[in-house]
Design a protein around this motif. Structure first.
Motif, PDB file in Angstrom:
ATOM      1  N   MET A   1     -37.536  83.482  -5.346  1.00 52.30           N
ATOM      2  CA  MET A   1     -38.862  83.711  -5.883  1.00 52.30           C
ATOM      3  C   MET A   1     -39.598  82.375  -5.914  1.00 52.30           C
ATOM      4  O   MET A   1     -39.096  81.380  -6.404  1.00 52.30           O
ATOM      5  N   SER A   2     -40.809  82.364  -5.393  1.00 50.05           N
ATOM      6  CA  SER A   2     -41.595  81.142  -5.403  1.00 50.05           C
ATOM      7  C   SER A   2     -42.315  80.984  -6.735  1.00 50.05           C
ATOM      8  O   SER A   2     -42.399  81.920  -7.533  1.00 50.05           O
ATOM      9  N   LEU A   3     -42.842  79.796  -6.953  1.00 47.12           N
ATOM     10  CA  LEU A   3     -43.566  79.542  -8.194  1.00 47.12           C
ATOM     11  C   LEU A   3     -44.799  80.423  -8.314  1.00 47.12           C
ATOM     12  O   LEU A   3     -45.175  80.827  -9.413  1.00 47.12           O
ATOM     13  N   ALA A   4     -45.427  80.747  -7.190  1.00 44.84           N
ATOM     14  CA  ALA A   4     -46.624  81.582  -7.227  1.00 44.84           C
ATOM     15  C   ALA A   4     -46.311  82.998  -7.722  1.00 44.84           C
ATOM     16  O   ALA A   4     -47.118  83.617  -8.406  1.00 44.84           O
ATOM     17  N   ALA A  10     -45.068  87.335 -14.757  1.00 47.82           N
ATOM     18  CA  ALA A  10     -45.423  87.114 -16.161  1.00 47.82           C
ATOM     19  C   ALA A  10     -46.676  87.893 -16.543  1.00 47.82           C
ATOM     20  O   ALA A  10     -46.769  88.437 -17.645  1.00 47.82           O
ATOM     21  N   ALA A  11     -47.640  87.987 -15.635  1.00 43.85           N
ATOM     22  CA  ALA A  11     -48.869  88.732 -15.927  1.00 43.85           C
ATOM     23  C   ALA A  11     -48.587  90.218 -16.101  1.00 43.85           C
ATOM     24  O   ALA A  11     -49.172  90.861 -16.986  1.00 43.85           O
ATOM     25  N   SER A  12     -47.694  90.764 -15.287  1.00 42.74           N
ATOM     26  CA  SER A  12     -47.373  92.188 -15.439  1.00 42.74           C
ATOM     27  C   SER A  12     -46.649  92.446 -16.762  1.00 42.74           C
ATOM     28  O   SER A  12     -46.884  93.466 -17.422  1.00 42.74           O
ATOM     29  N   GLU A 129     -45.792  81.191 -22.286  1.00 50.87           N
ATOM     30  CA  GLU A 129     -45.050  79.938 -22.101  1.00 50.87           C
ATOM     31  C   GLU A 129     -44.477  79.829 -20.691  1.00 50.87           C
ATOM     32  O   GLU A 129     -44.440  78.736 -20.116  1.00 50.87           O
ATOM     33  N   VAL A 130     -44.015  80.946 -20.133  1.00 54.05           N
ATOM     34  CA  VAL A 130     -43.507  80.944 -18.759  1.00 54.05           C
ATOM     35  C   VAL A 130     -44.622  80.528 -17.802  1.00 54.05           C
ATOM     36  O   VAL A 130     -44.425  79.693 -16.905  1.00 54.05           O
ATOM     37  N   MET A 131     -45.812  81.080 -18.001  1.00 56.97           N
ATOM     38  CA  MET A 131     -46.936  80.727 -17.137  1.00 56.97           C
ATOM     39  C   MET A 131     -47.332  79.255 -17.304  1.00 56.97           C
ATOM     40  O   MET A 131     -47.623  78.577 -16.318  1.00 56.97           O
ATOM     41  N   ASN A 132     -47.326  78.780 -18.523  1.00 52.65           N
ATOM     42  CA  ASN A 132     -47.653  77.364 -18.755  1.00 52.65           C
ATOM     43  C   ASN A 132     -46.618  76.447 -18.112  1.00 52.65           C
ATOM     44  O   ASN A 132     -46.960  75.415 -17.530  1.00 52.65           O
ATOM     45  N   SER A 133     -45.348  76.807 -18.207  1.00 50.89           N
ATOM     46  CA  SER A 133     -44.283  76.002 -17.594  1.00 50.89           C
ATOM     47  C   SER A 133     -44.412  75.998 -16.079  1.00 50.89           C
ATOM     48  O   SER A 133     -44.254  74.949 -15.436  1.00 50.89           O
ATOM     49  N   ALA A 134     -44.701  77.163 -15.496  1.00 49.69           N
ATOM     50  CA  ALA A 134     -44.872  77.233 -14.042  1.00 49.69           C
ATOM     51  C   ALA A 134     -46.076  76.415 -13.601  1.00 49.69           C
ATOM     52  O   ALA A 134     -46.031  75.728 -12.563  1.00 49.69           O
ATOM     53  N   LYS A 135     -47.136  76.446 -14.371  1.00 54.92           N
ATOM     54  CA  LYS A 135     -48.333  75.645 -14.050  1.00 54.92           C
ATOM     55  C   LYS A 135     -47.999  74.152 -14.084  1.00 54.92           C
ATOM     56  O   LYS A 135     -48.380  73.399 -13.180  1.00 54.92           O
ATOM     57  N   THR A 136     -47.250  73.738 -15.099  1.00 55.07           N
ATOM     58  CA  THR A 136     -46.856  72.331 -15.213  1.00 55.07           C
ATOM     59  C   THR A 136     -45.972  71.920 -14.034  1.00 55.07           C
ATOM     60  O   THR A 136     -46.150  70.836 -13.474  1.00 55.07           O
ATOM     61  N   MET A 137     -45.035  72.787 -13.648  1.00 47.80           N
ATOM     62  CA  MET A 137     -44.171  72.481 -12.500  1.00 47.80           C
ATOM     63  C   MET A 137     -44.985  72.355 -11.218  1.00 47.80           C
ATOM     64  O   MET A 137     -44.719  71.470 -10.389  1.00 47.80           O
ATOM     65  N   MET A 138     -45.962  73.232 -11.027  1.00 52.62           N
ATOM     66  CA  MET A 138     -46.789  73.166  -9.820  1.00 52.62           C
ATOM     67  C   MET A 138     -47.618  71.886  -9.806  1.00 52.62           C
ATOM     68  O   MET A 138     -47.778  71.254  -8.757  1.00 52.62           O
ATOM     69  N   GLN A 139     -48.139  71.488 -10.956  1.00 56.00           N
ATOM     70  CA  GLN A 139     -48.912  70.245 -11.028  1.00 56.00           C
ATOM     71  C   GLN A 139     -48.030  69.041 -10.722  1.00 56.00           C
ATOM     72  O   GLN A 139     -48.444  68.115 -10.014  1.00 56.00           O
TER      73      GLN A 139
END
Length: 146
Positions: A1-4, A10-12, A129-139
């Motif tokens: 599974m990719s970060l995208a 998480a949204a679902s 929090e999962v979405m925030n962590s994924a955003k931080t990893m992508m940045q």
């Protein structure tokens, strides 16, 4: 599974927990609503969830070849009414009492509903929090090349 794909998953889950919170709030709001017959009495409602796995077409940035990627998530199949028996109370002075003096109340268990509310609220927060962590990893991934 990719970060995208993490964002879609998480949204679902957040969407499903919103439905769960709304049905719980509806149950609590109607917990003490009285009726004069069984047919008119509110019944507790609960959402039914299912895991979703589907193949989605994805374009690779390196080539023009289209690839297959798998997304996962949660789907709300529907909302069902509880089969638990309704509460029947003998209150002959109540304005909604039937001919025998009984008033019918919903099959809502306030303790169970509060537990559902806390659980779905925590699950929603966890997915934020999962979405925030994924955003931080992508940045941070974008800054690797600097």
């Amino acid at each position: 599974m990719s970060l995208a794909n993490i964002f879609d998953t998480a949204a679902s889950a957040m969407s499903a927990n919103t439905v769960r919170l709304n049905t719980t709030a509806s149950n609590l709001a109607n917990a003490e609503s009285a009726a004069s017959s069984i047919d008119e009495t509110y019944r507790a409602r609960h959402p039914v969830f299912a895991a979703v796995r589907q193949q989605v077409e994805a374009l690779s940035f390196d080539t023009l070849d289209a690839g297959q990627t798998e997304t996962q998530g949660v789907q709300v199949l529907g909302i069902v009414e509880s089969d638990a028996p309704l509460q029947q109370r003998y209150e002959p002075d109540h304005p909604l009492a039937n001919e025998e003096g009984y008033v019918f109340y919903p099959n809502v268990n306030a303790v169970e509903e509060m537990t559902n509310m806390i659980s779905s609220s925590k699950a929603y927060q966890m997915n934020v929090e999962v979405m925030n962590s994924a955003k931080t990893m992508m940045q941070r991934l974008l800054t690797l090349g600097q």
